[in-house]
Design a protein around this motif. Structure first.
Motif, PDB file in Angstrom:
ATOM      1  N   ASN A 111       9.634  -0.813  -1.283  1.00  0.00           N
ATOM      2  CA  ASN A 111       9.791  -0.147   0.016  1.00  0.00           C
ATOM      3  C   ASN A 111      11.184   0.431   0.198  1.00  0.00           C
ATOM      4  OD1 ASN A 111      10.825  -0.932   3.096  1.00  0.00           O
ATOM      5  ND2 ASN A 111       8.902   0.224   3.042  1.00  0.00           N
ATOM      6  N   SER A 112      12.187  -0.239  -0.374  1.00  0.00           N
ATOM      7  CA  SER A 112      13.568   0.266  -0.299  1.00  0.00           C
ATOM      8  C   SER A 112      13.711   1.587  -1.039  1.00  0.00           C
ATOM      9  CB  SER A 112      14.536  -0.757  -0.884  1.00  0.00           C
ATOM     10  OG  SER A 112      14.490  -1.974  -0.165  1.00  0.00           O
ATOM     11  N   GLU A 113      12.922   1.745  -2.116  1.00  0.00           N
ATOM     12  CA  GLU A 113      12.978   2.973  -2.914  1.00  0.00           C
ATOM     13  C   GLU A 113      11.994   4.039  -2.434  1.00  0.00           C
ATOM     14  OE1 GLU A 113      12.957   2.407  -7.145  1.00  0.00           O
ATOM     15  OE2 GLU A 113      14.012   0.484  -7.007  1.00  0.00           O
ATOM     16  N   ASN A 114      10.933   3.610  -1.766  1.00  0.00           N
ATOM     17  CA  ASN A 114       9.912   4.556  -1.277  1.00  0.00           C
ATOM     18  C   ASN A 114       9.334   4.001   0.026  1.00  0.00           C
ATOM     19  OD1 ASN A 114       7.769   6.218  -0.749  1.00  0.00           O
ATOM     20  ND2 ASN A 114       6.835   6.045  -2.770  1.00  0.00           N
TER      21      ASN A 114
ATOM     22  N   VAL B 198       0.843  -1.200   0.000  1.00  0.00           N
ATOM     23  CA  VAL B 198       0.000   0.000   0.000  1.00  0.00           C
ATOM     24  C   VAL B 198       0.876   1.248   0.000  1.00  0.00           C
ATOM     25  CG1 VAL B 198      -1.829   1.242   1.197  1.00  0.00           C
ATOM     26  CG2 VAL B 198      -1.729  -1.250   1.347  1.00  0.00           C
ATOM     27  N   ASN B 199       0.600   2.151  -0.927  1.00  0.00           N
ATOM     28  CA  ASN B 199       1.314   3.429  -0.954  1.00  0.00           C
ATOM     29  C   ASN B 199       0.581   4.387  -0.011  1.00  0.00           C
ATOM     30  OD1 ASN B 199       2.457   5.937  -1.485  1.00  0.00           O
ATOM     31  ND2 ASN B 199       2.795   5.463  -3.645  1.00  0.00           N
ATOM     32  N   THR B 200       1.120   4.527   1.199  1.00  0.00           N
ATOM     33  CA  THR B 200       0.456   5.344   2.218  1.00  0.00           C
ATOM     34  C   THR B 200       0.541   6.838   1.935  1.00  0.00           C
ATOM     35  OG1 THR B 200       2.465   5.283   3.583  1.00  0.00           O
ATOM     36  CG2 THR B 200       0.791   3.599   3.998  1.00  0.00           C
ATOM     37  N   ALA B 201       1.329   7.217   0.925  1.00  0.00           N
ATOM     38  CA  ALA B 201       1.359   8.628   0.517  1.00  0.00           C
ATOM     39  C   ALA B 201       0.150   8.971  -0.348  1.00  0.00           C
ATOM     40  CB  ALA B 201       2.647   8.929  -0.244  1.00  0.00           C
TER      41      ALA B 201
ATOM     42  N   LEU C 213       5.565   2.274  -7.674  1.00  0.00           N
ATOM     43  CA  LEU C 213       6.557   3.340  -7.553  1.00  0.00           C
ATOM     44  C   LEU C 213       6.198   4.559  -8.402  1.00  0.00           C
ATOM     45  CD1 LEU C 213       9.803   1.158  -7.538  1.00  0.00           C
ATOM     46  CD2 LEU C 213       9.000   2.608  -5.662  1.00  0.00           C
ATOM     47  N   SER C 214       5.567   4.324  -9.546  1.00  0.00           N
ATOM     48  CA  SER C 214       5.196   5.439 -10.425  1.00  0.00           C
ATOM     49  C   SER C 214       3.925   6.143  -9.978  1.00  0.00           C
ATOM     50  CB  SER C 214       5.009   4.935 -11.853  1.00  0.00           C
ATOM     51  OG  SER C 214       3.851   4.107 -11.945  1.00  0.00           O
TER      52      SER C 214
ATOM     53  N   ASP D  98       5.014  -9.451 -13.717  1.00  0.00           N
ATOM     54  CA  ASP D  98       6.350  -9.279 -14.278  1.00  0.00           C
ATOM     55  C   ASP D  98       7.184  -8.346 -13.409  1.00  0.00           C
ATOM     56  OD1 ASP D  98       8.437  -9.566 -15.979  1.00  0.00           O
ATOM     57  OD2 ASP D  98       7.603  -8.379 -17.607  1.00  0.00           O
ATOM     58  N   SER D  99       6.715  -7.122 -13.203  1.00  0.00           N
ATOM     59  CA  SER D  99       7.411  -6.149 -12.350  1.00  0.00           C
ATOM     60  C   SER D  99       6.387  -5.203 -11.738  1.00  0.00           C
ATOM     61  CB  SER D  99       8.447  -5.370 -13.171  1.00  0.00           C
ATOM     62  OG  SER D  99       9.237  -4.545 -12.341  1.00  0.00           O
TER      63      SER D  99
END
Length: 346
Positions: free
Chosen positions: A235-238, A136-139, A217-218, A210-211
């Motif tokens: 999570n490592s990137e955001n 989940v993107n909490t932002a 992330l986008s 696939d990814s």
């Protein structure tokens, strides 16, 4: 004289290959999930052994299974998930694995050996294991928007959801929210899960195994049902992307090396498996890919932060809430497939 010497040298080289068990062409053709093994591991293996690795990739068990079954040859190693190991074993699509040729097999954690889908590991050697849960993107969403699997049906998530391109995982989430097993075989329960999932389809923006981390992330999606390794990298990137184990339950999976029936380089395949099971190599793979290793000594070599990361190494009490995907009989699998086609074509 030079021609004779060259001929003798070629003969000696050929004899060495034969006695070593390797074929004249030192190669292993690997058919594996996308983004699932570091290039450096393949390069190091080739440098050490002289065996070239040709790699092809797939994004679903179904795609791999269909190709292996249809073509029948061209691959020396495939990496199916547990349910497809059982299916391919039953259908005679796999050659036996000789664990005596894989000394490092002894490093496999007993929890992941001798599973019901492949008793005594006659046809498979564990490679990676993990979970499929919620990222989940909490932002983009409030913290209380997604806390459990049933939250995915909230109208606020319309067009914001990513699901894996995997019939077992998608049917599994429908089964779990209804309180059924992820390996359900009761046709009535499967029908109810399908109907439940029909109401989820308006939420789905994309199917991607696939990814899937890229869509998170986008910002293309705000929540995804994804593999833990993808969630770890995201999570490592955001840090705003959180991984949630749904209280209703979730799937656990085990991907294994298998040698398809049409393999032409069986000895090379065994050599590759043994190399990957070296603790330092398995640790490198786990750290790079973000998935959990079934290799006991590899886990000990991981950085402390990764050992303590519950995305990669969830606590035993959390693992106990998950359920490993198991193989289904042909009749039941056809029911799953029929519902899957209907869900994706609506």
């Amino acid at each position: 004289m030079k021609m004779i010497l060259r001929g003798m040298a070629a003969l000696v080289a050929l004899l060495m290959m034969v006695t070593s068990g390797f074929s004249a062409e030192k190669v292993v053709n690997l058919y594996i999930w996308s983004e699932y093994i570091p290039d450096e591991v393949l390069a190091d293996f080739t440098r050490e052994t002289g065996i070239k690795v040709n790699i092809s990739t797939y994004d679903s068990n179904e795609a791999m299974y269909a190709k292996v079954k249809l073509v029948g040859k061209g691959y020396d190693l495939v990496v199916p998930s547990s349910d497809f190991v059982g299916l391919m074993r039953r259908e005679g699509l796999l050659l036996p694995v000789e664990t005596k040729k894989i000394p490092n097999f002894k490093l496999i954690d007993p929890r992941f050996a001798n599973q019901s889908f492949d008793p005594n590991n006659r046809h498979s050697v564990p490679y990676m294991w993990g979970s499929t849960a919620l990222a989940v993107n909490t932002a983009l969403l409030s913290k209380d928007m997604v806390q459990k699997a049933t939250d995915l049906w909230k109208p606020e998530l319309k067009g914001k959801l990513l699901l894996p391109n995997d019939l077992r995982e998608v049917m599994g989430i429908g089964l779990k929210v209804l309180g059924y097993s992820i390996n359900e075989t009761n046709p009535e329960h499967l029908r109810l899960a399908f109907e439940k999932l029909q109401a989820l389809m308006p939420q789905v923006r994309v199917f991607d195994s696939d990814s899937p981390k890229q869509a998170l992330l986008s910002g293309e999606v705000a929540v995804g049902l994804i593999y833990n390794g993808e969630a770890y990298v995201a999570n490592s990137e955001n840090e705003a992307i959180k991984y949630i184990y749904p209280p209703e339950g979730f799937s656990l999976w085990l991907d294994s090396f298998c040698i398809p029936k049409g393999a032409a380089h069986v000895e090379e395949a065994h050599a590759f498996i043994d190399y990957v099971l070296r603790p330092e190599v398995s640790a490198t793979i786990s750290e790079a890919m973000g998935y959990s290793s079934p290799n006991t000594k590899a886990v000990a070599l991981l950085p402390e932060a990764m050992k303590k990361n519950n995305i990669v190494n969830p606590a035993p009490e959390m693992v106990a809430k998950g359920e490993f995907l198991d193989s289904l009989d042909e009749k039941t699998l056809k029911i799953y497939e029929q519902y899957w086609v209907k869900l994706k074509t609506k």
